[in-house]
Motif scaffolding. Structure first.
Motif, mmCIF file in Angstrom:
data_model
loop_
_atom_site.group_PDB
_atom_site.id
_atom_site.type_symbol
_atom_site.label_atom_id
_atom_site.label_comp_id
_atom_site.label_asym_id
_atom_site.label_seq_id
_atom_site.Cartn_x
_atom_site.Cartn_y
_atom_site.Cartn_z
ATOM 1 N N UNK A 181 -13.148 13.492 -12.947
ATOM 2 C CA UNK A 181 -12.359 13.346 -14.163
ATOM 3 C C UNK A 181 -10.927 13.758 -13.888
ATOM 4 N N UNK A 182 -10.004 13.153 -14.632
ATOM 5 C CA UNK A 182 -8.595 13.512 -14.583
ATOM 6 C C UNK A 182 -8.176 13.915 -15.991
ATOM 7 N N UNK A 183 -7.568 15.085 -16.114
ATOM 8 C CA UNK A 183 -7.059 15.566 -17.400
ATOM 9 C C UNK A 183 -5.532 15.465 -17.399
ATOM 10 N N UNK A 214 -4.485 17.449 -14.150
ATOM 11 C CA UNK A 214 -5.539 18.106 -13.374
ATOM 12 C C UNK A 214 -6.384 17.025 -12.715
ATOM 13 N N UNK A 215 -6.190 16.841 -11.426
ATOM 14 C CA UNK A 215 -6.979 15.876 -10.671
ATOM 15 C C UNK A 215 -8.313 16.534 -10.312
ATOM 16 N N UNK A 261 -4.619 5.860 -16.469
ATOM 17 C CA UNK A 261 -5.000 6.552 -17.698
ATOM 18 C C UNK A 261 -4.112 5.999 -18.810
ATOM 19 N N UNK A 262 -4.732 5.339 -19.747
ATOM 20 C CA UNK A 262 -3.992 4.674 -20.812
ATOM 21 C C UNK A 262 -3.874 5.575 -22.042
ATOM 22 N N UNK A 274 -5.673 14.151 -22.641
ATOM 23 C CA UNK A 274 -6.475 12.934 -22.453
ATOM 24 C C UNK A 274 -7.296 13.130 -21.182
ATOM 25 N N UNK A 275 -8.595 12.864 -21.263
ATOM 26 C CA UNK A 275 -9.471 12.992 -20.104
ATOM 27 C C UNK A 275 -10.021 11.613 -19.773
ATOM 28 N N UNK A 276 -9.817 11.188 -18.529
ATOM 29 C CA UNK A 276 -10.329 9.899 -18.064
ATOM 30 C C UNK A 276 -11.262 10.135 -16.893
ATOM 31 N N UNK A 277 -12.298 9.328 -16.822
ATOM 32 C CA UNK A 277 -13.263 9.439 -15.724
ATOM 33 C C UNK A 277 -13.142 8.232 -14.804
ATOM 34 N N UNK A 278 -13.370 8.481 -13.526
ATOM 35 C CA UNK A 278 -13.274 7.416 -12.537
ATOM 36 C C UNK A 278 -14.247 7.706 -11.404
#
Length: 778
Positions: free
Chosen positions: A507-509, A543-544, A532-533, A517-521
């Protein structure tokens, strides 16, 4: 225990020169599991006539085996070649035997049918090389805390050096141990105490019986002047065996044992599996050895002051060795290529214990230390986790299990662990058996996980770059994996591979003033972008790998404000520590220094405050000193230690008063040791009295004395030679320091060494001889 190559296994298990075969194929196909044509059922081990002068004893071992083939004609046991076989008999009749290297080949009287049993007795005399199988220690008049004793080392190759047995871990057996020793020595071994009887000549014979099957590397013998401190967990009797002079220290240290057992039982769903648990202290032990139901531990019991410094004995050693009673003893690796199933899981469990007892930060703290140990070992020798003689079984095993728990979630993870333990209880297992347990418990096959983390080496080395597009309201991260596969084949043609690409779900915060915004990859390419849109404005923090779900290294240049926010806002200790490491390189950046100073003062966990204090040691004095001086009043000893070390690194005389106070008054031995080091740095011309005082100061594991010895070498001063000589009976380092000073031309040190070589105390003569490269004979 540390992995060494077993004697017989060295020839049996050495990889064949098959360059086309991968490490996965070698491990999964059983290349490292030796064949044998009998099942070891029981051994009766009788030992007596211990001679401390010659480090030898007499033994008799009666072995019962069942044939695994029709017409079995010989039984091959592992047995150190130095041991002298006097006879081999069965039913009162002599049997023929051969000695082939470190083995004993017994020729049975007649061929044994498939499934039938045969029993024979080996009488032998065992001259022992100190530390190879057994350790002998004689009492020395005037030497404290070193009574007469003898004990076994166990481990992957130790027991065949003092008894004929089968060394391979996958064949489990039961045994009895009957030891006759001087009456003053208490004998502790595995299983149930059957009897303890006085015999002629001031001796007694103690009989222990291990009734549940276990691997022979777990056979234990300890004979020492011990007192047993009783305790209990549920209906399991516990004993803490210490020297009489340590009896007041035993319960404060080992009293955590019932709670650790309860925690492990609840986590795994498997109750402690043996009929008792003894913890036995011994001189000069390597740390701990998880002998089944009777762990042997080094005799470094912390004193009351030592608990201010989070002693390793309590934080790691006790819970690690206890975890082995499940991981290694109940379920044992089929072969030593799967040794991580012992050490990795046992290293993982203390972090779980501290997480349960003290919260998530305590758990992350434990694994952050494992992470640093792993990086150090991996840099020195890169090997997979599941590999013969792997170099990373402890820390990487713990970290990989923590990753798996994060991926599956605690409920599914512990369900899989329970299935693994129950399906293979009192038997053996491989890495693939653990994979199967995860599959059966969760439905997750995870072939990528097992391939890259178990059977291949290394870790992803991420290099990240970021770009924010305000018109698209999107943050793009370009992620490259830069790890290289450069390992060369060893002498046997074995080459371990590092994946060019690790599959990494993370996840990237992204922090903004309007929220996160938290995105998962899922990263699965050598180079990959993450977009991250709906990022409403320029980020204030990124936060990588937000949850630290992946074992990795990370290069990601970020603006100082991002790093400051990551340090102040992020709950995860790895991310905080990474941010501190980046800020520490920006010693000319006042915002970086301010962020670190703020963390020293206000971070909610002491490791973060300590790391920030250490980082401030690189910054200008005007910016760092106020925060560090305030940190000297922190309630945590490791924060005060980091602060006093940083004051020494800065070297500003305005820090001297705080350092002097720490040296004179701090309640922590580690802080006082660090203060002495810094004091010598800050006022080198006026430190003789402090160094001399440090040399005479008693502390746990000689922390203060060791700092004083190091200071005496950094600031050579013939005026300290007399004090070094006066404390030369405490430990080996004073003699080593005198030898170093003598090589620099200090005649007073040379004369002191010569006197130590003639000292009336044998151990002092021995240390002096070792320091000067002479014979260690007393």
């Amino acid at each position: 225990m540390r992995l060494t190559i077993p004697m017989l296994a060295a020839s049996l298990l050495a990889p064949l020169p098959a360059l086309a075969q991968s490490n996965l194929e070698r491990v999964v196909n059983g290349d490292y599991t030796p064949s044998h044509d009998f099942d070891l059922l029981h051994q009766r081990i009788e030992v007596k006539n211990f001679d401390w002068d010659s480090t030898s004893f007499d033994g008799r071992v009666t072995t019962t085996v069942a044939s695994l083939r029709p017409g079995l004609q010989r039984v091959v046991l592992d047995m150190e070649r130095r041991m002298e076989v006097r006879s081999v008999t069965a039913a009162g009749k002599s049997l023929a035997y051969d000695r082939r290297g470190d083995s004993l080949v017994v020729r049975v009287a007649r061929p044994v049918k498939l499934g039938d049993t045969v029993r024979f007795t080996v009488d032998y005399h065992a001259p022992i090389v100190q530390g190879r199988g057994l350790y002998f220690f004689q009492a020395e008049p005037g030497r404290p805390h070193r009574p007469q004793q003898v004990y076994s080392g166990g481990g992957t190759d130790g027991n065949p050096r003092w008894l004929p047995t089968l060394a391979a871990p996958h064949d489990k057996t039961t045994w009895e141990l009957i030891a006759t020793v001087p009456a003053a020595l208490t004998v502790v071994s595995n299983g149930r105490l059957v009897s303890d009887k006085a015999v002629a000549g001031g001796l007694h014979t103690t009989h222990w019986s291990q009734g549940k099957p276990a691997s022979t590397y777990l056979i234990s013998l300890v004979a020492a002047p011990l007192v047993g401190i009783p305790d209990r967990w549920r209906d399991i009797p516990l004993s803490y065996y210490v020297y009489p002079e340590d009896s007041a220290l035993g319960r404060p240290l080992f009293g955590m044992t019932p709670d650790v057992m309860e925690t492990y039982t609840r986590l795994t769903g498997v109750p402690y599996p043996w009929n008792k648990y003894a913890q036995v202290t011994a001189a000069d032990f390597i740390g701990g050895m998880e002998n089944v139901g009777a762990t042997t531990l080094v005799d470094w019991l912390p004193d009351p002051r030592a608990y201010r410094d989070r002693p390793w004995y309590r934080v790691s050693l006790i819970p690690h060795e206890l975890a082995h009673q499940w991981f290694g003893n109940l379920v044992t690796a089929e072969n030593w290529a799967n040794y991580w199933l012992h050490e990795g899981l046992a290293e993982f469990m203390p972090g779980q214990y501290w997480g349960v007892k003290q919260g998530r930060h305590a758990e992350e703290d434990f694994y952050l230390e494992e992470y640093r140990q792993y990086l150090d070992r991996d840099a020195r020798r890169r090997t997979p986790l599941a590999a013969y003689n792997s170099s990373v079984v402890y820390p990487k095993g713990a970290l990989v299990m923590e990753m798996l728990k994060q991926y599956l979630g605690p409920q599914r993870f512990w369900k899989a662990i329970n299935l693994y333990l129950t399906q293979h209880a009192y038997g053996s297992a491989t890495t693939d058996d653990l994979r199967q347990a995860v599959l059966d418990a969760t439905g997750e096959s995870l072939p990528w996980f097992w391939s890259q983390w178990m059977y291949q080496a290394g870790h992803p080395e991420f290099q990240v770059a970021s770009a924010y597009d305000s018109s698209a309201r999107a943050l793009t991260l370009t992620v490259r994996q830069t790890q290289t596969d450069t390992t060369k084949p060893d002498a046997n043609g074995v080459r371990y591979t590092t994946p060019a690409v690790f599959r990494a779900p993370l996840a990237v915060r992204v922090g903004t003033s309007k929220g996160d915004i938290v995105a998962r990859a899922v990263l699965e390419g050598r180079e990959q972008t993450i977009t991250i849109e709906n990022v409403p404005e320029a980020p204030t923090m990124v936060a990588f790998d937000d949850e630290n779900a992946i074992l990795k290294t990370l290069r990601f240049h970020q603006p100082t404000p991002w790093l400051a926010n990551l340090l102040h806002r992020h709950p995860n200790l790895w991310n905080r520590s990474w941010a501190i490491g980046q800020l520490a390189t920006r010693k000319g950046d006042t915002l970086a220094g301010a962020a670190l100073a703020h963390a020293v003062a206000s971070a909610d966990y002491d490791l973060t405050r300590a790391e920030a204090a250490s980082a401030l040691g690189r910054f200008p004095a005007d910016q760092a000193l106020p925060a560090l001086q305030r940190a000297m009043a922190d309630t945590s000893a490791r924060v005060r230690m980091a602060a006093v070390e940083a004051l020494g690194h800065i070297g500003d005389p305005r820090g001297v008063d705080a350092v002097r106070r720490a040296w004179a008054e701090d309640a922590s031995d580690q802080v006082r040791a660090a203060a002495l080091t810094s004091l010598v740095t800050l006022v080198p011309g006026a430190s003789r009295e402090a160094i001399a005082s440090g040399l005479r100061t008693k502390s746990y594991r000689e922390a203060i004395q060791n700092a004083a010895i190091a200071a005496a070498l950094r600031q050579p001063d013939s005026g300290l030679v007399a004090t070094l000589e006066a404390v030369a009976g405490d430990q080996p380092l004073p003699a080593i320091a005198l030898a170093a000073l003598a090589t620099r031309g200090d005649e007073a040190a040379r004369a002191a060494l010569e006197r130590l070589l003639r000292d009336s105390r044998g151990w002092v003569r021995g240390w002096a001889a070792e320091a000067t490269g002479q014979s260690t004979s007393n």
